[in-house]
Design a protein around this motif. Sequence first.
Motif, PDB file in Angstrom:
ATOM      1  N   ARG A  90      16.877   9.037  38.098  1.00  0.00           N
ATOM      2  CA  ARG A  90      15.500   9.267  38.558  1.00  0.00           C
ATOM      3  C   ARG A  90      15.408   9.076  40.062  1.00  0.00           C
ATOM      4  N   GLU A  93      16.510  12.118  41.696  1.00  0.00           N
ATOM      5  CA  GLU A  93      15.501  13.170  41.685  1.00  0.00           C
ATOM      6  C   GLU A  93      14.460  12.948  42.782  1.00  0.00           C
ATOM      7  N   SER A 467       9.165  18.779  46.602  1.00  0.00           N
ATOM      8  CA  SER A 467      10.429  19.376  46.174  1.00  0.00           C
ATOM      9  C   SER A 467      10.899  20.419  47.166  1.00  0.00           C
TER      10      SER A 467
END
Length: 492
Positions: A90, A93, A467
């Motif tokens: 995580r 990410e 992102s």
Amino acid sequence: LKLQFLYFIGALEPKTMSLTNWPDHINHDEKVRRLFDDFDSRKCRSIDLESFVAQFRKLNVGFSSATVNDLFEKADANSDKVITLGEFQRFGELYPTMIDCLYYRAKDFWTENAQRDAIEAAKRLLDELRQREAAARTAHAQAQSDTDAAEHKLQTQLQVVADAQAREQAAKSALDNAHEDTERARADLRERMADLNRAKDRERQRQLELAEAQRAVEVASRRLQTQEQEVAKAEERLREIERLLQEQHREVDVQRTNAERMRGDLSQAQAKEQDAMMGENEARREVHLAADRAADAETEVAARQERERAAAAALRDAANDVARQLAQKDVDQRELASAQEKESLRKTEEINAGQAVDSQERTVSQLEQENIDFGSRRRSVDDDEKPLLEQEVRLREQRDSLETKEMKLRTDFQSFTGRTARSGSPGRVQVTGAGTSPAISAVPISAVPISSIPIASASAAVVPPLSSRGYEHHSAISALRDQHSLHHYDRM
């Protein structure tokens, strides 16, 4: 390739993590997993704060302790003071650029460690090669000394052989002289024996003459005795027959004359006997002298023969000595050839050792220079990466702040719509999830009064998604790493 070669020949024992654990082209999830294994220094399938801080310090990220602690807290989702693999995934990410940077920095760290190990191994190999070169030089010097000693020994042996051959020639000459002396002594002995035989012949002749004279003396003696008997008879007859004196005087005178003649013959025979005896004595003396000379000659021949046998024995000893010295000379020549061959081999080994040392010195210098260049490029890339990492951290903080504000906005909006909407109104909010990204059902914007939306939410409309920004930085990091790889990884 050079590191692989050093591993292959055994000069470098892999004390660090294998470079095959850090390939260039792998996906993001694999990078996260490999980084987790590297961060997990205790090998307990979790990362504590100490290991997390140590890894950031080891990889020279350059963050402050507070920043690193904040990152640890963000990664530790359940706040149990350790980061599991799921939590680290995580974290990857949330910080894809940082994961990419940390991965390549870890790769560079272990690559540089491998280079240092390779340099140390190359230096150890260089020291060993230098020791071998020194040993080869010492062995070459010893081989040269052995060759010189063998040459000196061979020269000495050649002189000994020459002396032995000279002694053999002298013994041969002495044997020839002794043989000639023996032949002369034998010739003298034969002459002496001939003289002895002649003296014995003369002695036998004198003995025959003496025997003849003795027989003549005996005949004369018998005749004299007969004549004396006749005289005695005549005198007897003269005495008896005085009357016949006159007749017998003539016969007496005749008989006396004959007796005188017989006495003269006897004197002559005795003189001849005396001469014969003297001749016999002379012949005996000559025989004795000849026999003595013959004995002396035999003694001389025996002595000459003994000297000849001694000379022959000396010649045999000299020949045997020459044969032994020649055999020793052959052994010394073989030893010299062997020593020269060993010297040539030791010289070749010394040359090869020197060439190996020179080659290894060039290899060490090249490895050190490559390590220096690699460190320089690594520091340059680290410097270029630092602003991108700091920007990603700032963007993540802004994203977290925006998400917090967005969450507050949604909560406020939900409360607002809950208070103002009628039952069955089309403007009710549908919350489908909690956390970072709650889903909101389609709400007609006309149903929400503009004045009821907080001012802070306006900033969310102009901030692009994290992102897209994160992967823009990720692309920049990859470009820097690819440029760095062109200079180093392809050459390794």
